[in-house]
Design an enzyme around this catalytic site. Sequence first.
Site, PDB file in Angstrom:
ATOM      1  N   CYS A   1       6.407  -7.318   7.083  1.00 35.17           N
ATOM      2  CA  CYS A   1       7.657  -6.550   8.068  1.00 35.17           C
ATOM      3  C   CYS A   1       7.711  -7.691   9.095  1.00 35.17           C
ATOM      4  CB  CYS A   1       7.023  -5.375   8.640  1.00 35.17           C
ATOM      5  SG  CYS A   1       8.390  -4.710   9.801  1.00 35.17           S
TER       6      CYS A   1
ATOM      7  N   GLU B   1       0.768  -1.004   0.072  1.00 32.92           N
ATOM      8  CA  GLU B   1       0.168   0.027  -0.024  1.00 32.92           C
ATOM      9  C   GLU B   1       1.082   1.306   0.018  1.00 32.92           C
ATOM     10  OE1 GLU B   1      -4.102  -1.032   1.855  1.00 32.92           O
ATOM     11  OE2 GLU B   1      -2.712  -1.067   3.434  1.00 32.92           O
TER      12      GLU B   1
ATOM     13  N   CYS C   1       3.694   8.518   1.234  1.00 34.36           N
ATOM     14  CA  CYS C   1       4.210   7.441   2.205  1.00 34.36           C
ATOM     15  C   CYS C   1       4.370   6.212   1.493  1.00 34.36           C
ATOM     16  CB  CYS C   1       3.221   7.336   3.519  1.00 34.36           C
ATOM     17  SG  CYS C   1       3.588   6.220   4.722  1.00 34.36           S
TER      18      CYS C   1
ATOM     19  N   CYS D   1      -1.038   6.330  10.270  1.00 32.44           N
ATOM     20  CA  CYS D   1       0.199   5.401  10.623  1.00 32.44           C
ATOM     21  C   CYS D   1      -0.275   4.115  11.405  1.00 32.44           C
ATOM     22  CB  CYS D   1       0.966   6.304  11.613  1.00 32.44           C
ATOM     23  SG  CYS D   1       1.372   7.970  11.183  1.00 32.44           S
TER      24      CYS D   1
ATOM     25  N   CYS E   1       1.286  -2.333  15.614  1.00 32.33           N
ATOM     26  CA  CYS E   1       1.397  -1.963  13.942  1.00 32.33           C
ATOM     27  C   CYS E   1       0.623  -2.964  13.209  1.00 32.33           C
ATOM     28  CB  CYS E   1       2.675  -1.811  13.640  1.00 32.33           C
ATOM     29  SG  CYS E   1       2.952  -1.306  11.986  1.00 32.33           S
TER      30      CYS E   1
ATOM     31  N   CYS F   1       6.363  -4.994  15.961  1.00 38.37           N
ATOM     32  CA  CYS F   1       5.727  -3.845  16.783  1.00 38.37           C
ATOM     33  C   CYS F   1       4.302  -4.467  17.278  1.00 38.37           C
ATOM     34  CB  CYS F   1       6.078  -2.926  16.170  1.00 38.37           C
ATOM     35  SG  CYS F   1       7.551  -2.263  15.759  1.00 38.37           S
TER      36      CYS F   1
HETATM   37  N1  SAH Z   1       9.280   0.251  10.093  1.00 34.77           N
HETATM   38  C1  SAH Z   1       9.611   1.561  10.041  1.00 34.77           C
HETATM   39  C2  SAH Z   1       8.730   2.193   9.387  1.00 34.77           C
HETATM   40  C3  SAH Z   1       7.263   2.496   9.517  1.00 34.77           C
HETATM   41  S1  SAH Z   1       6.782   4.049   9.899  1.00 34.77           S
HETATM   42  C4  SAH Z   1       9.365   2.164  11.519  1.00 34.77           C
HETATM   43  O1  SAH Z   1       9.111   1.275  12.550  1.00 34.77           O
HETATM   44  O2  SAH Z   1       9.739   3.260  11.859  1.00 34.77           O
HETATM   45  C5  SAH Z   1       5.332   3.848  10.607  1.00 34.77           C
HETATM   46  C6  SAH Z   1       5.166   4.877  11.820  1.00 34.77           C
HETATM   47  O3  SAH Z   1       3.925   4.493  12.337  1.00 34.77           O
HETATM   48  C7  SAH Z   1       6.162   4.190  13.055  1.00 34.77           C
HETATM   49  O4  SAH Z   1       6.496   5.281  13.562  1.00 34.77           O
HETATM   50  C8  SAH Z   1       5.395   3.261  13.635  1.00 34.77           C
HETATM   51  O5  SAH Z   1       6.131   2.860  14.929  1.00 34.77           O
HETATM   52  C9  SAH Z   1       4.200   3.954  13.788  1.00 34.77           C
HETATM   53  N2  SAH Z   1       2.788   3.061  14.017  1.00 34.77           N
HETATM   54  C10 SAH Z   1       2.531   1.895  13.950  1.00 34.77           C
HETATM   55  N3  SAH Z   1       1.763   1.422  14.359  1.00 34.77           N
HETATM   56  C11 SAH Z   1       0.899   2.392  14.696  1.00 34.77           C
HETATM   57  C12 SAH Z   1      -0.266   2.749  15.186  1.00 34.77           C
HETATM   58  N4  SAH Z   1      -1.227   1.691  15.374  1.00 34.77           N
HETATM   59  N5  SAH Z   1      -0.541   3.961  15.499  1.00 34.77           N
HETATM   60  C13 SAH Z   1       0.263   5.188  15.437  1.00 34.77           C
HETATM   61  N6  SAH Z   1       1.361   4.685  14.979  1.00 34.77           N
HETATM   62  C14 SAH Z   1       1.749   3.616  14.760  1.00 34.77           C
END
Ligand code: SAH
Length: 339
Positions: free
Chosen positions: A110, A90, A103, A331, A117, A114
């Site tokens: 991945c 996406e 974005c 995000c 996410c 986390c």
């Molecule tokens: N893998 C990389 C790139 C992803 S960026 C990273 O971890 O940085 C996406 C951003 O959104 C990251 O900062 C991630 O931690 C955050 N994110 C992930 N799930 C989220 C959620 N449910 N709500 C808000 N932010 C989230």
Amino acid sequence: MKKNIKDFTLEELQQCFLEMGEKKFRALQCFAWLQQGVESFHEMTNLSKELRQKLEDTFFVSVPKVKKKQIARDGTIKYLFENHDGTLIETVIMEYKHGISACISTQVGCNMGCRFCASTIGGKERDLTAGEILDQLIFASKDMGRRISNVVLMGIGEPLDNYENVIRFLKNVNQKSGLNIGYRHISLSTCGLVDKIEKLAGEQMPITLSISLHSTNNADRSSIMPVNRKYPIEVLLRTCREYTARTKRRISFEYTLIRGVNDDKPHARELAGLLRGMLCHVNLIPVNAVKETGLKRPTREAVEMFQQELLKNGINATVRRELGTDIDAACGQLRKNNQ
Ligand code: SAH
């Protein structure tokens, strides 16, 4: 097997052309066509028929396929792309005052795991190639008929877990004859792969590095971000300080606020303490809904309090604008199987 010509950097392409007995500037012409979104070598009308045929015999031109395009109430666009092997990714396009921001994804899925996410659910299927990363921008820009001014590597995947391809992509997207997006208009976000952050510091690319921090102590961070067991907070922050010393670039820390987990005043103070003296900025992100996680957003007051507490303690902090939530484009909501 033919190779995707968009996976080559301009320099490599020039080398290929020389080896084929062609002039170097022909490679630049070909490169420019590719970034304009042509779908075949036959459209490259300033190259001879013979050369076009030769290219056709050696390479292929990847053509992104859109399976779904959604537009949110706030105008945010989300594309679901199908790669040539059927895998899905996406891409999100957002409009800001200063222009269009894209974005983009760097992997199919991945492996970082986390907890909050959606992109990590089901793990990683494969890395995207440099050309596939670039295709998201080429396609979106052509589809909208508008120039993309900012790029964030914050879609599906951990960019530093696909290091070589991401660097090749960055070199190409920055080319004057291509999309010509300045490094200062590109942000790369990582969950904290320390060895790769060190490597990135040596690339001479003045992009913005964003670090997904999300916690202020190792016990909490390890419980929501498995990567912390390998690279704990003190090691990550030491590396960040070294990165800034070497590159003179300000780092951006992302901090997702989760109700009852990391959103109270003591956390804000602890965060300020960790970052004291660093050339940095904190981006607060109230956690977005992912149905599998059950995590709750903090109240608006809690977000405000957290930001104020950081500011009071001398840490620059803003709250990230929330865009595209109604189409799961915010995000942490992107996933490889959003069909
Ligand atoms: N893998 C990389 C790139 C992803 S960026 C990273 O971890 O940085 C996406 C951003 O959104 C990251 O900062 C991630 O931690 C955050 N994110 C992930 N799930 C989220 C959620 N449910 N709500 C808000 N932010 C989230």
